[in-house]
Design an enzyme around this catalytic site. Sequence first.
Site, PDB file in Angstrom:
ATOM      1  N   GLY A  32       0.829  -1.204   0.000  1.00  0.00           N
ATOM      2  CA  GLY A  32       0.000   0.000   0.000  1.00  0.00           C
ATOM      3  C   GLY A  32       0.859   1.248   0.000  1.00  0.00           C
ATOM      4  N   GLY A  34       0.570   5.540   0.511  1.00  0.00           N
ATOM      5  CA  GLY A  34      -0.236   6.706   0.846  1.00  0.00           C
ATOM      6  C   GLY A  34       0.587   7.965   0.672  1.00  0.00           C
ATOM      7  N   GLY A  37       3.085   7.672   3.936  1.00  0.00           N
ATOM      8  CA  GLY A  37       3.784   6.431   4.240  1.00  0.00           C
ATOM      9  C   GLY A  37       3.465   5.349   3.243  1.00  0.00           C
ATOM     10  CE  LYS A  56       0.869   4.497   7.227  1.00  0.00           C
ATOM     11  NZ  LYS A  56      -0.506   4.789   7.569  1.00  0.00           N
ATOM     12  CG  ASP A 159      -8.654  10.124   5.868  1.00  0.00           C
ATOM     13  OD1 ASP A 159      -9.641  10.400   5.153  1.00  0.00           O
ATOM     14  OD2 ASP A 159      -7.530   9.867   5.404  1.00  0.00           O
TER      15      ASP A 159
HETATM   16  N1  ADE Z   1      -2.332  -2.090   3.516  1.00  0.00           N
HETATM   17  C1  ADE Z   1      -2.172  -1.110   4.395  1.00  0.00           C
HETATM   18  N2  ADE Z   1      -2.126  -1.596   5.641  1.00  0.00           N
HETATM   19  C2  ADE Z   1      -2.274  -2.934   5.553  1.00  0.00           C
HETATM   20  C3  ADE Z   1      -2.352  -3.985   6.497  1.00  0.00           C
HETATM   21  N3  ADE Z   1      -2.250  -3.756   7.802  1.00  0.00           N
HETATM   22  N4  ADE Z   1      -2.552  -5.224   6.047  1.00  0.00           N
HETATM   23  C4  ADE Z   1      -2.666  -5.447   4.734  1.00  0.00           C
HETATM   24  N5  ADE Z   1      -2.603  -4.500   3.793  1.00  0.00           N
HETATM   25  C5  ADE Z   1      -2.411  -3.247   4.208  1.00  0.00           C
END
Ligand code: ADE
Length: 313
Positions: A32, A34, A37, A56, A159
């Site tokens: 992921g 953002g 982050g 993260k 959010d």
């Molecule tokens: N994408 C962002 N956070 C996540 C998470 N905790 N588990 C899986 N995908 C994610």
Amino acid sequence: QVEAGLTQTVQPGWLSRWETTSRHLSLGHLVGMGMFGHVIQAKLKTPAGEITVAAKAVRRKDTQCYRNFYREAAILVAIHEDQNHENLRSNIIQLLGLVNETSQKYILMEYASKGNLLLLLRQARRQNGTIFLPYNLRYAVHISRALQELQRLALTHCDVAARNVLITADDVAKLADFGLARDVYATVQYVTGHKRERAKRENLDDEVFPLNWMSLESLETGEYTCQSDVWSFGVLLWEIATLGREPRYDGNNNPSCLQLARTLRRGVRLRRPPECSGEMYDVMSSCWQEQPSERPDPDVLEKRLLQVRNTMI
Ligand code: ADE
């Protein structure tokens, strides 16, 4: 100062109970991305064996990203250190640890293998086009419980949106992405309208400045409360009912904060999607009451959603 409450806790050792070393972590692929982050799937060695986690990290090594990172870490620590917090029953993403080394900083969270709710909803739409609302409503019930927990702790998420809801392997929805979350007792407004305006001019998208999820009062004054999270929760219900359409107000293409606030003051709201029952629309509409105090509390929302679901199945 806005951050006073949190920066005070960001002292050496403040996260010691949560700290782990990067030597126990092996990073995998990106899952992921953002504004501040990114999230990487990783393996973490624990006394009980190796587990899969989401790590993260800051997106860039700049002040804004670090501030966001520490704020999210502080909020998650505060939630998880609360006496009444129950990891297994909570609908807030579980914090597993923190790495706070000079060159490697990670927030380690439970890995939610089904990914984010927005993508899941859109996938469901593409795959069969049918709307199985009772099932998706289950996720809304879960998030109303997350909001109850936040309200109890006097925290605001700021959010709430389908993109920030993660779904676990056993189909439990968890509220995530606390990078904008705030202590409601912090007095100063946190993201003022004009900062958002500038972001819009610079073409930052919905992911960052999601005006269409914002409450009237947040648009006008930058103020966030548990009731403004309830407003955004109403928009999340709309996203669920439409299988992930983008919320847009009639006749308002790319409005500024104040333009949108004026539209909302005139009584304009997101319309009832054709596929959405009147009953379900009543629940979301109640979240968009002009007066914050007239919006239902999260526990009331949970009860109403369960009622709506029962009439469907
Ligand atoms: N994408 C962002 N956070 C996540 C998470 N905790 N588990 C899986 N995908 C994610």
